[in-house]
Design a protein around this motif. Structure first.
Motif, PDB file in Angstrom:
ATOM      1  N   SER A  74     -13.464  10.315 -20.650  1.00 42.58           N
ATOM      2  CA  SER A  74     -13.078   9.772 -19.354  1.00 42.58           C
ATOM      3  C   SER A  74     -13.157  10.809 -18.245  1.00 42.58           C
ATOM      4  N   ARG A  75     -13.059  12.090 -18.594  1.00 41.49           N
ATOM      5  CA  ARG A  75     -13.175  13.151 -17.578  1.00 41.49           C
ATOM      6  C   ARG A  75     -14.162  14.180 -18.109  1.00 41.49           C
ATOM      7  N   ALA A  76     -15.328  14.211 -17.506  1.00 43.90           N
ATOM      8  CA  ALA A  76     -16.417  15.049 -18.005  1.00 43.90           C
ATOM      9  C   ALA A  76     -17.114  15.723 -16.835  1.00 43.90           C
ATOM     10  N   VAL A  77     -17.690  16.885 -17.115  1.00 48.10           N
ATOM     11  CA  VAL A  77     -18.423  17.633 -16.106  1.00 48.10           C
ATOM     12  C   VAL A  77     -19.831  17.897 -16.619  1.00 48.10           C
ATOM     13  N   GLY A  78     -20.802  17.738 -15.753  1.00 50.92           N
ATOM     14  CA  GLY A  78     -22.194  18.028 -16.102  1.00 50.92           C
ATOM     15  C   GLY A  78     -22.744  19.139 -15.226  1.00 50.92           C
TER      16      GLY A  78
END
Length: 303
Positions: A129-133
């Protein structure tokens, strides 16, 4: 099937995407010279797109790096070392008038955002639900994602959601982590990043030190932001992620120094990974397909 375009630093890709299945088909590539004139760049994009047989009036998606006015479709490249001949060009109007298929509209989005959205839909970020790319290539692209949506503000999120606007050791991050920064530090004008990676693998200390310094710096800058953001995964894409065996250890060390210690590092880039880990660092699961799928989703959301 949704037609899409993806612009990279040295290539353009056109494809059609079956969004419900997350499947990319009828793909075509063309090289792109980022230092060419505006007509040459747009001509390469047009020729690539014209290989797709889609009905006139169809809405297209296009993933393109910044700086770019995504709402209006106007290029704003300046001071980034690529596509500067397009500055001020109305790319939307050019595509609407010049593509053989005569699109009904073109939906533009940031390439890093498209990458992250594709990875969330069908790749390595599924279930988070909380991701960084982060995309690593000619520069540093970034995307902060909450429940399937890209955010540009909030705890840990850099200005405008852009890591390229942050600093490392008092200088812009891209002075430490980018193709040009790595080449400058290596000091051999005949080498490219891939050559430096090959040298690092066979034990050349200078090559390994240059790469380690770059990715440890990136991790140290990202670590506090990932903690404040509450990220459960960091997904890394872009051309440099192809050297994941070199990127991962240094990035892991830098993240730990920055206070975000990963519990797991993905190794194979495949979409099936354990999700019991609270903090995982993973390479892109979809490689070049992620941004294409993300661009298709932007079209579907607009419809």
């Amino acid at each position: 099937m949704i037609p899409v375009l993806e612009i990279g630093g040295t290539h353009v890709t056109a494809a059609v995407v079956d969004l419900p299945d997350g499947r990319v088909g009828r793909r075509t590539h063309r090289p792109l010279d980022p230092h060419a004139g505006a007509e040459d760049i747009l001509g390469a994009v047009r020729r690539c797109a014209d290989h797709l047989d889609v009905p006139a009036g169809t809405r297209w998606g296009m993933a393109v790096p910044g700086p770019f006015d995504y709402a209006q479709g106007i290029a704003l490249f300046a001071g980034v070392g690529k596509f500067e001949a397009l500055y001020g060009v109305d790319v939307r109007t050019a595509l609407l008038h010049e593509l053989r298929q005569r699109p009904g509209d073109v939906v533009f989005l940031n390439d890093a955002h498209a990458f992250m959205m594709g990875e969330w839909l069908a790749g390595a970020a599924r279930g988070h639900s909380r991701a960084v790319g982060i995309t690593l290539g000619t520069g540093v692209g970034s995307a902060f994602l909450v429940d399937g949506g890209i955010v540009a503000r909030g705890p840990g999120v850099p200005p405008e959601g852009r890591m390229d606007l942050t600093e490392a050791d008092g200088a812009p991050l891209e002075e430490s982590v980018s193709r040009r920064a790595i080449l400058a530090r290596f000091g051999d004008p005949s080498a490219d990043v891939r050559d430096i990676a090959d040298l690092a693998r066979v034990g050349q200390r200078r090559a390994r030190r240059v790469l380690d310094d770059a990715f440890m710096t990136l991790g140290a800058v990202l670590g506090p932001r990932l903690t404040a953001f509450g990220a459960t995964t960091l997904i890394v894409g872009g051309s440099m992620a192809g050297s994941w065996d070199l990127v991962a250890p240094a990035l892991h060390a830098g993240l730990a120094d920055g206070g975000w210690t990963p519990d797991a590092i993905g190794l194979d880039g495949g979409p099936e990974r354990p999700r019991r880990h609270t903090r995982a660092v993973q390479p892109a699961g979809l490689a070049g397909d992620a941004a294409l799928i993300g661009a298709a989703r932007a079209v579907a959301v607009r419809d």
